[in-house]
Design a protein around this motif. Structure first.
Motif, PDB file in Angstrom:
ATOM      1  N   GLN A   1       0.832  -1.209   0.000  1.00  0.00           N
ATOM      2  CA  GLN A   1       0.000   0.000   0.000  1.00  0.00           C
ATOM      3  C   GLN A   1       0.864   1.255   0.000  1.00  0.00           C
ATOM      4  O   GLN A   1       0.566   2.243  -0.684  1.00  0.00           O
ATOM      5  CB  GLN A   1      -0.914  -0.002   1.234  1.00  0.00           C
TER       6      GLN A   1
ATOM      7  N   GLN B   1       3.960   1.536  -1.192  1.00  0.00           N
ATOM      8  CA  GLN B   1       4.531   1.683  -2.527  1.00  0.00           C
ATOM      9  C   GLN B   1       3.488   2.215  -3.500  1.00  0.00           C
ATOM     10  O   GLN B   1       3.783   3.063  -4.361  1.00  0.00           O
ATOM     11  CB  GLN B   1       5.063   0.341  -3.021  1.00  0.00           C
ATOM     12  N   TRP B   2       2.263   1.701  -3.380  1.00  0.00           N
ATOM     13  CA  TRP B   2       1.168   2.114  -4.264  1.00  0.00           C
ATOM     14  C   TRP B   2       0.927   3.617  -4.147  1.00  0.00           C
ATOM     15  O   TRP B   2       0.770   4.320  -5.147  1.00  0.00           O
ATOM     16  CB  TRP B   2      -0.066   1.311  -3.877  1.00  0.00           C
ATOM     17  N   GLN B   3       0.916   4.116  -2.915  1.00  0.00           N
ATOM     18  CA  GLN B   3       0.644   5.533  -2.680  1.00  0.00           C
ATOM     19  C   GLN B   3       1.786   6.432  -3.149  1.00  0.00           C
ATOM     20  O   GLN B   3       1.584   7.589  -3.509  1.00  0.00           O
ATOM     21  CB  GLN B   3       0.366   5.758  -1.196  1.00  0.00           C
TER      22      GLN B   3
ATOM     23  N   ASN C   1       3.555   5.790  -5.766  1.00  0.00           N
ATOM     24  CA  ASN C   1       3.670   5.626  -7.209  1.00  0.00           C
ATOM     25  C   ASN C   1       5.044   5.104  -7.646  1.00  0.00           C
ATOM     26  O   ASN C   1       5.560   5.468  -8.699  1.00  0.00           O
ATOM     27  CB  ASN C   1       3.376   6.949  -7.935  1.00  0.00           C
TER      28      ASN C   1
ATOM     29  N   LEU D   1       3.893  -5.911  -9.635  1.00  0.00           N
ATOM     30  CA  LEU D   1       2.784  -5.458  -8.798  1.00  0.00           C
ATOM     31  C   LEU D   1       1.639  -6.458  -8.745  1.00  0.00           C
ATOM     32  O   LEU D   1       1.144  -6.800  -7.662  1.00  0.00           O
ATOM     33  CB  LEU D   1       2.264  -4.109  -9.319  1.00  0.00           C
TER      34      LEU D   1
ATOM     35  N   TRP E   1       0.219  -8.511  -5.373  1.00  0.00           N
ATOM     36  CA  TRP E   1      -1.142  -8.488  -4.846  1.00  0.00           C
ATOM     37  C   TRP E   1      -1.744  -9.892  -4.816  1.00  0.00           C
ATOM     38  O   TRP E   1      -2.395 -10.284  -3.835  1.00  0.00           O
ATOM     39  CB  TRP E   1      -2.027  -7.560  -5.678  1.00  0.00           C
TER      40      TRP E   1
END
Length: 467
Positions: free
Chosen positions: A260, A262-264, A266, A272, A276
């Motif tokens: 999460q 890393q996702w935020q 970018n 990826l 998940w």
């Protein structure tokens, strides 16, 4: 051939469909038989004491899989669908202390799990590796009734008589159920799809709706996905050490939080989707290992693969919607039914190729279908996923559904997505038919040494140092 989607996807508890849900279901069946009038008993004589014995794989890995506790809970009148996982230990502890069991609708029976529940590793029952016997005695400890049951994978339980009929007629579940598209293998499935112009999901839906309404079917499918999603969400919210003594730490929540972050930010992550997938699968199987609420897909040991792929579909594909979830489950169930009918989904019978291998094939088929795959492409996806699990052994360390089971579900999910992607880029023509892969799995299971089939007597179970 007809196996309902609800035969393959059952809501229950962990850690094992064959070793936990099966014994609990068998114990409850024995209770119902005691209460019935279909067995001879001397006039005026009543059942006063109960007993049970677990054999084969159930005896070898029964403690690690919670089979002993499952029998106690089943004799207490509980089922995998009704038991509260958070109360299971409390109930079993109370019965052990009181040395009596009082199921609803029955008198109180003498039952001391320490002596009346035996894990018999010396006397295998001939029908199946997962055999168990239940006994009813009078006040003078005279045997009144003995019944043998077999847990044949995925939570399915059959009596000794039903098992014999299966060998002659096929699955017990098919008896008396006629459906418009009764395919028993992939060749027949593809022929019927070609002739009817229907997708595999549509044929499966027509079969199901010949025995229930559309509303009942859709409601049941939504409940299955709801339970799967709930299991993922619980697994992502928990941490700590899983029970059983191996001191294996939950990792799904920690990995989820990192992903999460890393996702935020970018940050580029070429892996990826795989990350998940792995986290979703691990979350389910950590819940399963802890005895939580799970869905057989098609077993508990393989419960994480299919939900992870379905969650991936919802996460990464904007066209995903509720109808597509139902089509995914229906397609997966069609393939799972073929595998169970012609080979096995039981780790105690054919090793983990029958559990995670089957789950990966089912998930690949479901994903390929909702991505727009033709029936031929769907069959190809299932074959690719299954082929590359052939020969996989079931060798759980410590008899627990933890190592290598949790990570194995993650890799099964990755293989399923890869298989679906490969298949949908082709035209459905391929070298190895799905039926050939299934038959190979069956033959490989027959040839596989027993110590690699859920006994914890070989492989990783004996080569991991000082776990």
């Amino acid at each position: 051939m007809f196996l309902s989607v609800f035969d393959l996807f059952k809501i229950g508890i962990g850690p094992s469909s064959s070793h936990t849900m099966g014994p609990m279901t068998a114990a409850r069946r024995f209770l119902d038989e005691i209460a019935g009038d279909d067995w001879p008993r001397p006039a005026g004589v009543k059942v006063d004491r109960l007993g049970a014995s677990l054999h084969g794989s159930l005896a070898y890995t029964g403690i690690g899989h919670g089979s002993d506790r499952a029998v106690v809970l089943g004799l207490a009148g509980l089922t995998p669908q009704t038991v509260d996982p958070d109360q299971a230990d409390t109930i079993a502890t109370r019965i052990a202390a009181e040395k009596r069991i009082s199921p609803p609708g029955h008198p109180s029976y003498r039952f001391d799990p320490a002596t009346d529940l035996v894990l018999d590793r010396k006397t295998p029952l001939t029908g199946h590796a997962n055999g168990m016997a239940f006994y009813a005695y009078d006040a003078g400890d005279r045997l009144l009734l003995k019944r043998i049951y077999y847990s044949i994978g995925g939570g399915f339980v059959v009596s000794e008589e039903e098992l014999q009929r299966m060998k002659v007629k096929g699955s017990v579940t098919t008896e008396g159920k006629k459906v418009p598209y009764p395919f028993k293998n992939a060749v027949e499935m593809l022929k019927m799809a070609g002739k009817s112009g229907l997708s595999i999901a549509d044929m499966k839906r027509v079969n199901e709706e010949s025995h229930m309404s559309r509303e009942e079917l859709d409601s049941g499918l939504d409940a299955i996905w709801g339970a799967m999603k709930g299991c993922i969400d619980r697994g992502l919210s928990q941490d700590g050490i899983m029970p059983g003594g191996l001191k294996v730490r939950r990792r799904a929540r920690m990995l989820h939080d990192k992903l999460q972050e890393q996702w935020q930010q970018n940050k580029p992550n070429p892996l990826l989707a795989n990350d998940w997938l792995s986290i979703y699968a691990m979350a389910v199987n950590e819940e399963n290992a802890a005895g939580g609420r799970v869905v057989t897909a098609p077993t508990n040991g393989a419960a994480g693969t299919l939900p992870a792929v379905l969650r991936y579909w919802l996460h990464f594909h904007p066209e995903a919607d509720q109808p597509s979830i139902r089509d995914f489950l229906l397609t997966a169930a069609a393939v799972g039914g073929i595998i169970k009918t012609n080979a096995s989904i039981s780790g105690a019978e054919v090793g983990c190729q029958g559990e995670v291998g089957s789950a990966s094939a089912m998930a690949a088929a479901g994903l390929c279908a909702v991505m727009g795959g033709t029936p031929e492409q769907v069959e190809n996806a299932a074959e690719i996923a299954l082929e590359h699990h052939l020969g996989m052994t079931c060798d759980p360390v410590g008899g627990l559904v933890q190592v290598p089971c949790i990570e194995r579900n993650a890799l099964g999910a990755v293989k399923a997505v890869t298989a679906a992607s490969l298949a949908i880029k082709g035209d459905g023509i391929h070298f190895v038919p799905l039926d050939a892969a299934i038959e190979t799995m069956r033959q490989t299971g027959l040839d596989m040494n027993e110590k690699y089939k859920e006994t914890s007597l070989g492989g990783l179970a004996v080569n991991v140092v000082e776990c």
